[in-house]
Design an enzyme around this catalytic site. Structure first.
Site, mmCIF file in Angstrom:
data_model
loop_
_atom_site.group_PDB
_atom_site.id
_atom_site.type_symbol
_atom_site.label_atom_id
_atom_site.label_comp_id
_atom_site.label_asym_id
_atom_site.label_seq_id
_atom_site.Cartn_x
_atom_site.Cartn_y
_atom_site.Cartn_z
ATOM 1 N N ASP A 142 0.804 -1.232 0.000
ATOM 2 C CA ASP A 142 0.000 0.000 0.000
ATOM 3 C C ASP A 142 0.837 1.283 0.000
ATOM 4 O O ASP A 142 0.313 2.353 -0.257
ATOM 5 C CB ASP A 142 -0.906 0.036 1.241
ATOM 6 C CG ASP A 142 -1.976 -1.036 1.215
ATOM 7 O OD1 ASP A 142 -2.165 -1.648 0.149
ATOM 8 O OD2 ASP A 142 -2.619 -1.260 2.256
ATOM 9 N N ARG A 177 -17.749 -0.121 -23.448
ATOM 10 C CA ARG A 177 -18.158 -0.346 -22.055
ATOM 11 C C ARG A 177 -17.488 0.587 -21.053
ATOM 12 O O ARG A 177 -16.438 1.165 -21.330
ATOM 13 C CB ARG A 177 -17.740 -1.766 -21.650
ATOM 14 C CG ARG A 177 -18.813 -2.757 -21.866
ATOM 15 C CD ARG A 177 -18.422 -4.117 -21.358
ATOM 16 N NE ARG A 177 -19.529 -5.007 -21.620
ATOM 17 C CZ ARG A 177 -19.427 -6.289 -21.917
ATOM 18 N NH1 ARG A 177 -18.239 -6.850 -21.970
ATOM 19 N NH2 ARG A 177 -20.490 -7.015 -22.140
ATOM 20 N N GLY A 185 -5.946 -1.006 -1.377
ATOM 21 C CA GLY A 185 -5.694 0.349 -0.891
ATOM 22 C C GLY A 185 -6.804 0.699 0.081
ATOM 23 O O GLY A 185 -7.875 1.152 -0.300
ATOM 24 N N ARG A 282 -18.905 -3.374 -16.539
ATOM 25 C CA ARG A 282 -18.368 -4.619 -15.982
ATOM 26 C C ARG A 282 -17.333 -4.270 -14.909
ATOM 27 O O ARG A 282 -16.575 -3.309 -15.058
ATOM 28 C CB ARG A 282 -17.682 -5.473 -17.065
ATOM 29 C CG ARG A 282 -18.622 -6.023 -18.108
ATOM 30 C CD ARG A 282 -19.567 -7.082 -17.539
ATOM 31 N NE ARG A 282 -20.382 -7.678 -18.576
ATOM 32 C CZ ARG A 282 -21.539 -7.213 -19.022
ATOM 33 N NH1 ARG A 282 -22.026 -6.092 -18.493
ATOM 34 N NH2 ARG A 282 -22.212 -7.817 -19.975
HETATM 35 O O1 F6P Z 1 -2.223 -3.873 3.795
HETATM 36 C C1 F6P Z 1 -2.097 -4.609 2.641
HETATM 37 C C2 F6P Z 1 -3.428 -5.137 2.176
HETATM 38 O O2 F6P Z 1 -3.176 -5.812 0.973
HETATM 39 C C3 F6P Z 1 -4.547 -4.096 2.027
HETATM 40 O O3 F6P Z 1 -4.440 -3.346 0.848
HETATM 41 C C4 F6P Z 1 -5.762 -4.970 2.120
HETATM 42 O O4 F6P Z 1 -6.905 -4.264 2.534
HETATM 43 C C5 F6P Z 1 -5.371 -5.980 3.146
HETATM 44 O O5 F6P Z 1 -3.971 -6.082 3.102
HETATM 45 C C6 F6P Z 1 -6.028 -7.321 2.940
HETATM 46 O O6 F6P Z 1 -5.454 -8.245 3.784
HETATM 47 P P1 F6P Z 1 -5.897 -9.772 3.957
HETATM 48 O O7 F6P Z 1 -6.996 -10.067 3.003
HETATM 49 O O8 F6P Z 1 -4.679 -10.580 3.692
HETATM 50 O O9 F6P Z 1 -6.310 -9.875 5.371
#
Ligand code: F6P
Length: 364
Positions: A142, A177, A185, A282
């Protein structure tokens, strides 16, 4: 012989293995250091029997381009909130940090290197305050840590998201589309912003800038003439409109504190329809594809630099710090500073200005 314990915590991220390998390779150049790894973040130490492995050069040979982490990881529980099952089947979180620090001492460990994101480095700081010799290495796709110019894994995630936009552009154009791509994020829209610019998306919706569906519709309509045209939208999972909240649910997984995000792309599709959009729409959710697979060269290089620097901090006895990249230097900051402020997209962020400069719509 001195011992350094390495662990990977939080969500996985391309480049973790390159950090582990660099720590081991750098340590092997010292006569009196050995490296051990804790399996699944601190769980390897907390479990009985402990799950720790020797990390020598043979163990890390050739892992620099492998995705994931050979040490495994978790974003649940941890030493300060270890889930313990009660008789009624519910769980309570127990603080096992003191016991864990004693165990680390008993195992003859002189230093700990915690490779993880914001949540993991908060744990590092709390353990440092309790006297543990700990060093952090910043990890997150992120890119939401402000105490470093870059975190490894981020560029690989952008690359994967951009390739997805590229593919969706051709299908959007062929079908006239609106193609919506949801990327990761949670609070920070860096992946979405970079992939939108790199892939040439017309609309980009970020957690930092709540969007107005009417404004988005205006832009979409401009792109169509007599039903012909196409639009590519990149939306971050934490984005929301000016009237709404982020889309998420409380996870039922034991010890998982974060909201489980995902699905905002579909809600946005519905919002467009309700706002009168008659074009075909979509939605694709890229999800964990962004976290898997081979790290690109940039992330392998950065990860290797971080690994070497982290070990050198241990060598110098410089604890309570997180490795950081401040162009052109690989340096370090205190863990306290590292967790102070998230790195979010701001209105005056250079790339925002660029994106607005090429006419990208943020729905604001
Ligand atoms: O912090 C990294 C990240 O990939 C975020 O963007 C996402 O919300 C989260 O981890 C998801 O984490 P998991 O599904 O592994 O618990």
């Amino acid at each position: 012989m001195k011992r350094v314990l390495v662990l990977t915590g939080g969500g996985d991220c391309p480049g973790l293995n390159a950090v582990i390998r660099a720590i081991v390779k750098r340590a092997s150049r010292e006569k009196d250091w050995e490296v051990v790894g804790s399996i699944e973040a601190f769980n390897g130490i907390l479990r009985e029997p402990t799950e720790i492995v020797i990390l020598d050069e043979k163990a890390v040979s050739g892992i620099h381009y492998q995705g994931g982490t050979i040490l495994q990881t978790t974003n649940k529980g941890g030493p300060f909130a270890w889930p313990v099952k009660q008789n009624d089947g519910t769980y309570i979180a127990v603080d096992r940090s003191d016991e864990m620090i004693r165990k680390i001492q008993y195992l003859g460990i002189d230093a700990v290197i915690n490779i993880g994101g914001d949540g993991s480095q908060r744990i590092s700081q709390a353990l440092f305050e309790k006297g543990l010799n700990i060093i952090g290495v910043p990890k997150t796709i992120d890119n939401d840590l402000s105490a470093t110019d870059a975190t490894f894994g981020f560029q690989t995630a952008i690359q994967i998201a951009t390739e997805a936009v590229d593919k969706l552009v051709t299908t959007a154009a062929s079908h006239n589309r609106v193609q919506v791509l949801e990327v990761m994020g949670r609070n920070a829209g860096w992946i979405a912003l970079n992939a939108a610019v790199a892939g040439g998306a017309e609309i980009c919706l970020l957690p930092e800038f709540p969007y107005d569906v009417e404004k988005v519709m205006e832009r979409i309509d401009k792109r169509f003439d007599k039903g012909r045209g196409f639009v590519n939208v990149v939306i971050a999972e934490g984005a929301h409109n000016i009237h709404g909240d982020i889309i998420g649910s409380k996870s039922k997984e034991v010890g998982y504190e974060n909201m489980k995000l995902g699905g905002v792309g579909f809600r946005f599709e519905e919002e467009l329809k309700q706002a009168g959009c008659e074009h075909s729409i979509r939605t694709t959710v890229l999800g964990h594809l962004q976290r898997g697979g081979i790290p690109i060269a940039y992330d392998r290089v950065l990860a290797t630099q971080y690994g070497v620097k982290a070990f050198e901090l241990a060598l110098a006895g410089d604890y309570g710090r997180m490795v950081s990249y401040r162009h052109p230097h690989i340096t370090s900051v205190t863990l306290k500073e590292a967790i102070m402020k998230p790195n979010l997209v701001e209105p005056d962020t250079a790339l925002m200005k660029t994106a607005r400069g090429i006419g990208m719509c943020f729905g604001d």
